[in-house]
Design a protein around this motif. Structure first.
Motif, short mmCIF file in Angstrom:
data_model
loop_
_atom_site.label_atom_id
_atom_site.label_comp_id
_atom_site.label_asym_id
_atom_site.label_seq_id
_atom_site.Cartn_x
_atom_site.Cartn_y
_atom_site.Cartn_z
N HIS A 474 0.84 -1.20 0.00
CA HIS A 474 0.00 0.00 0.00
C HIS A 474 0.87 1.25 0.00
CE1 HIS A 474 -2.84 3.06 1.19
NE2 HIS A 474 -2.14 3.27 2.31
N GLU A 475 1.90 1.23 0.84
CA GLU A 475 2.79 2.38 0.96
C GLU A 475 3.47 2.71 -0.37
OE1 GLU A 475 6.20 1.68 3.35
OE2 GLU A 475 6.01 3.61 4.36
N THR A 482 -9.73 -1.86 -3.08
CA THR A 482 -10.03 -2.49 -1.80
C THR A 482 -10.24 -3.99 -2.00
OG1 THR A 482 -11.16 -0.47 -1.21
CG2 THR A 482 -11.53 -2.34 0.23
N THR A 544 -5.60 0.92 7.68
CA THR A 544 -4.42 1.60 7.15
C THR A 544 -4.70 2.22 5.78
OG1 THR A 544 -3.37 -0.38 8.00
CG2 THR A 544 -1.92 1.27 7.08
N THR A 545 -5.35 1.45 4.90
CA THR A 545 -5.47 1.92 3.52
C THR A 545 -6.66 2.86 3.33
OG1 THR A 545 -6.71 -0.07 2.98
CG2 THR A 545 -4.34 -0.10 2.53
N ARG A 546 -7.81 2.49 3.87
CA ARG A 546 -9.02 3.29 3.59
C ARG A 546 -9.17 4.45 4.57
NH1 ARG A 546 -9.62 3.38 -1.02
NH2 ARG A 546 -8.54 1.51 -1.66
N PHE A 547 -8.88 4.19 5.86
CA PHE A 547 -9.18 5.22 6.86
C PHE A 547 -7.94 6.00 7.29
CE2 PHE A 547 -12.49 2.02 7.09
CZ PHE A 547 -13.63 2.80 7.01
N ARG A 548 -6.83 5.71 6.63
CA ARG A 548 -5.59 6.46 6.87
C ARG A 548 -5.14 6.44 8.34
NH1 ARG A 548 -3.77 6.82 2.00
NH2 ARG A 548 -5.44 7.15 0.53
N ARG A 550 -2.73 5.37 11.24
CA ARG A 550 -1.31 4.99 11.18
C ARG A 550 -1.16 3.51 11.50
NH1 ARG A 550 2.40 9.11 14.26
NH2 ARG A 550 3.98 7.71 13.40
N TYR A 551 -0.20 2.89 10.79
CA TYR A 551 -0.07 1.43 10.85
C TYR A 551 -0.01 0.86 12.28
CZ TYR A 551 1.63 -3.27 9.88
OH TYR A 551 1.78 -4.62 9.85
#
Lengths: 574, 353
Positions: A474-475, A482, A544-548, A550-551
């Protein structure tokens, strides 16, 4: 092959320059001195608790020779006075032992009692004939409950093994007793023989001797490997600090050849060392080589990873130290249980212990010990060849960035799905080691806290292992949708479960007769844990990907859900 | 190069702070503490667990009460039954082996002992155990003590006197392990770590030639070395204090706690000075770390045969040994002072900047 040898030669030249010149003789003398000293010390395995107790003895008391007790000879009156003064822990007055009644005094008496018991057995054995010294012989038989009556009849019908080997019927079990006296005197490890055997035991001779001696002797094989490993890791670091790696990587030579080439001299040295130690300790050098070659590869595999991750000298030292302690724990621990549980075969040191006891072992036992070691070695080699590039090795980044970069380099961008599946599968051994460390450390906590803490940490480790690959993709902007992310999360969960169950299966096939098997297999249907793994991994990835999110926070949420699920599962079983 | 004492002190402290920053930023110290915790917890869990396999007295009364022993004998007053009951075991007596076998089949008894009448010939008893590795070895372990007592009573009947059978005492496995392995390890490991730390710190400066930069600052070589040694020493000391506090929190009684800490501090300081000496003599990390690990191997080997070795000293101080005290700690202080003086005299000549 020629390339590999060229690299090896180059490594040897580097090493010669390092320890060359005037220093060489001193260096070699020092190293040899250390080995000889270590060897002499190990001739008599170190006593645990040397000098821990002070024991006063009257002049007519028996002589006490044991490293744990510091002896003072005193007459009765002074002895009692010193005992009350707490200057001595226990006073042996002839055939009597006096204590003070506090904890330390009673511990000392407890230790002394065992020592004196052994001494008395030896005295009785020396002063009386066998029939008087050892009047009780017990023939141990193992029966299944279902047809005990039939087994009993068979037992009465067949003579004991000792009877067959002895000529005179009057000394029926004497041969077995003599054998046990010999075993007890030689300090052999306690043995539980096969459950189908009938064996004769004598209660006073069953005192188990120190089980650590032979394990420590077997560890002697590993010690030189740890010592030369510093040169191996430095070999890579030198290339880095001197910027020679750039040159090497631009030459027509593969990373694999570089690694093997640099490793070859040290592996050869270690294997020669194994053979030499085997000869010196009257073991079989070929057998020792077969036993320790996988272990040597395994240790170098672990050490190969260290310079890949290193940033400063201090890091290298401490990561090496961590690697050494975990590796030692992995190799030594199972061996301590040799003769008690078949799980002991996890470690090749168990096989070495068998070698010293002149006991045979089968191919199955050998493979059980060697396969995981060789697999980890192969994994380390694979990872290292992928990350061996200048940009990665020279970068000064925090350790989690380094790990993320390594994961990215391992993933095959043309086959994302397969890569994620295999990654989760391959991370299983690491997850197990990390969980083992966490478990060991959690033992320091109070019981109530411990269970919660270990479940939380274990779940966190698993969630990181399953989601790290997807997070890295993703990074780097390699995730398109999704849906693709969910598919990868599923594959990751599948890979993880496959690895988990696979490892369990391998372990269980070796210990199938033990009770642990039943407990571990009773984990319910496979679709349920698969769905659970999938859901938790998806939570982390979606956050992490949709809602931003932090990991680290996303992982914590996923781990919390995971721990909660485990808790409910355990409650349910109860 | 001479500098005002206060300037030099301030500059020296700046190096100390730089050292501390580097080990906290790089999480090195976290790894070091994790290693120690792991080794200590793991070895204690393992060894105490393992030793209890050989230590029947550590098995709780509850576990014993659930064990049922069937004894087949023609003499219902056999002392064996008494010894078994003394060991908190449930005993059923059978006159007929067939009855006992049936009880074994019904699982009404866990283990069966067939005792022939005592004719003053060696008694050849038969023991029938269930065919389960773990359970069988557990039973064997619990039966060991009562069987030993029975053996001694048989010896007595045959005119063989065995002494020291009634010594009072407690099983000391945990005590011994705690005071002679865990506490010394926790007190000495920080010294080992600090030695490694100072080697890395010095050899990195020497190999990357950054010592020259430091040297051109208003600092003498000895101030630089002293600062690095001091920084590593404080790290070691802090760990020792942390371990002692943790041990106390776990309600582990440590006698002479001040002296234990003082001893650990002198050992750490000596080890750091020796390590610094190694690094400044050999100039590179590779050889220094190698010689250092050899040194540790030699020191451990030698000290296992010396009575006043660090491990024994920590054990004796922590258990409150009557004959061990400040005088013994002073000997270690002396060793440290000698090492320190020699270091500062010799090193300057070794390092040519």
């Amino acid at each position: 092959m020629r390339n590999i040898l060229t690299i090896s030669k180059r490594e040897l030249t580097r090493l010669r320059a390092r320890v060359g010149g005037d220093a060489r003789a001193t260096f070699i003398a020092f190293a040899l001195g250390a080995l000889v000293l270590a060897w002499f010390t190990l001739q008599s395995p170190p006593t645990i608790g040397a000098g821990i107790y002070r024991v006063g003895v009257s002049p007519d008391a028996p002589e006490i020779r044991d490293g744990r007790f510091s002896i003072v000879i005193l007459d009765r009156a002074t002895g009692v006075a010193r005992l009350n003064q707490k200057a001595i822990d226990v006073f042996v007055d002839g055939a009597q032992v006096l204590t003070r009644g506090d904890d330390k005094s009673l511990y000392a008496a407890g230790a002394l009692k065992r020592y004196l018991e052994k001494r008395e057995t030896a005295r009785v054995n020396a002063e009386f004939d066998l029939a008087h010294a050892f009047p009780l012989r017990i023939e141990v038989n193992y029966f299944d409950a279902v047809n005990a009556a039939q087994s009993f009849a068979e037992m009465l019908a067949t003579p004991t093994p000792a009877l067959q080997s002895t000529a005179a019927p009057a000394s029926a079990s004497d041969a077995a007793v003599r054998e046990q006296i010999r075993e007890a005197a030689s300090g052999a490890l306690p043995q539980i023989k096969s459950l189908t055997d009938r064996q004769i035991v004598v209660p006073s001779l069953t005192t188990p001797p120190n089980p650590f001696g032979q394990v420590i002797l077997a560890f002697l094989f590993i010690l030189p490997v740890f010592l030369v490993s510093v040169f191996f890791t430095s070999g890579f670091m030198d290339e880095k600090t001197n910027r020679k790696l750039t040159m090497l990587l631009s030459a027509p030579i593969t990373p694999f050849q570089i690694i093997i080439g640099k490793m070859l001299p040290y592996v050869t040295f270690s294997l020669v060392g194994v053979a030499v130690i085997a000869v010196a300790t009257r073991g079989d050098p070929l057998l020792a080589l077969a036993i320790f070659a996988p272990a040597v590869c395994f240790i170098f595999g672990i050490y190969l990873i260290v310079p890949m991750l290193y940033r400063t000298f201090k890091d290298t030292t401490f990561i090496s130290m961590l690697a050494t302690s975990v590796t030692t724990a992995y190799l030594i621990t199972p061996a301590m249980f040799s003769g008690i549980s078949d799980l002991a075969y996890m470690s090749p040191i168990t096989l070495a212990v068998k070698m010293y006891r002149n006991e045979p072992f089968g191919l199955q036992e050998y493979l059980f010990a060697a396969t995981p070691l060789v697999l980890i070695f192969a994994l380390a080699l694979y990872v290292s060849t992928r990350v061996l590039n200048e940009e990665y090795l020279m970068g000064f980044r925090p350790i989690h960035r380094k790990l993320a970069d390594a994961i990215f380099l391992i993933i095959n961008r043309d086959h994302l799905s397969a890569s994620i599946f295999v990654l989760s599968l391959l991370l299983i051994p690491l997850v197990y080691v990390a969980q083992l460390i966490a478990l060991a450390i959690s033992l320091n906590l109070p019981t109530t806290l411990m269970i919660g803490a270990i479940m939380g940490v274990a779940a966190t480790i698993e969630e990181v292992a399953k989601s790290a690959g997807i997070a890295v993709l993703h990074e780097r902007g390699l995730l398109r949708s999704t849906r693709q992310m969910l598919v990868l999360a599923f594959l990751s969960a599948l890979g993880f479960l496959a690895g988990e169950k696979g490892l369990l299966l391998v372990t269980l096939s070796a210990v199938s007769q033990s009770r642990i098997a039943g407990v571990l297999f009773n984990t319910g249907l496979l679709p349920v844990p698969l769905a659970a793994h999938f859901v938790f991994t998806s939570i982390v990835c979606l956050l992490t990907t949709r809602f931003r999110v932090r990991y680290p926070f996303a992982v914590l949420v996923g781990a919390f859900a995971h721990a909660l699920y485990n808790l409910i599962l355990i409650r349910g079983i109860q | 190069m001479t500098a005002l004492p206060s300037t030099s002190l301030r500059a020296g402290f700046a190096i100390v702070k730089k050292e501390w920053r580097s080990i906290t930023r790089e999480k090195t110290i976290v790894i070091a503490i994790t290693i120690q915790l792991f080794v200590a917890s793991f070895s204690s869990a393992l060894l105490i667990g393992l030793l209890s396999l050989y230590d029947p007295e550590s098995i709780s009364v509850n576990a014993r009460m659930n064990l049922r022993v069937g004894v087949v004998t023609s003499d219902f007053n056999t002392p064996l039954a008494r010894y078994l009951r003394d060991g908190n075991l449930r005993v059923s007596l059978f006159a007929d082996a067939a009855d006992a076998t049936r009880a074994f089949e019904r699982r009404a008894i866990d283990v069966m002992l067939v005792v022939p009448p005592d004719t003053l010939e060696p008694v050849e008893m038969k023991m029938i155990l269930p065919r389960s590795e773990t359970f069988a070895s557990f039973i064997l372990l619990i039966l060991r003590e009562p069987l030993k007592r029975y053996e001694n009573s048989l010896r007595q009947e045959r005119g063989v006197v065995v002494n020291y059978t009634e010594v009072p005492g407690q099983p000391d496995t945990t005590f011994q392990f705690l005071y002679s392995v865990i506490i010394p390890m926790l007190m000495l490991f920080p010294a080992f770590v600090a030695g490694s730390l100072v080697i890395d710190s010095l050899s990195e400066e020497l190999e990357t030639h950054t010592l020259e930069t430091l040297y051109s600052a208003p600092l003498s070589l000895n101030t630089i070395f002293a600062a690095k040694i001091f920084a590593a020493f404080v790290v070691a000391l802090a760990q020792c204090v942390l371990w002692l506090a943790l041990l106390r929190l776990n309600r582990i009684d440590i006698q002479n706690i001040g002296l234990v800490l003082l001893l650990a501090a002198f050992i750490a300081a000596t080890n750091i000075v020796l390590s610094a000496f190694t690094a400044t003599t050999l100039h590179d990390r590779e050889r220094s770390q190698f010689v250092y690990s050899l040194f540790i191997v030699i020191a451990t080997s030698v000290s296992s045969v010396i009575d006043a070795a660090p491990i024994q000293m920590v054990t004796r101080l922590a258990t409150g040994d009557y004959y061990t005290g400040i005088a013994d700690v002073a000997k270690y202080a002396l060793v440290f002072l000698v090492a320190l003086v020699i270091f500062f005299r010799v090193t300057k000549k070794m390092v040519v900047v």
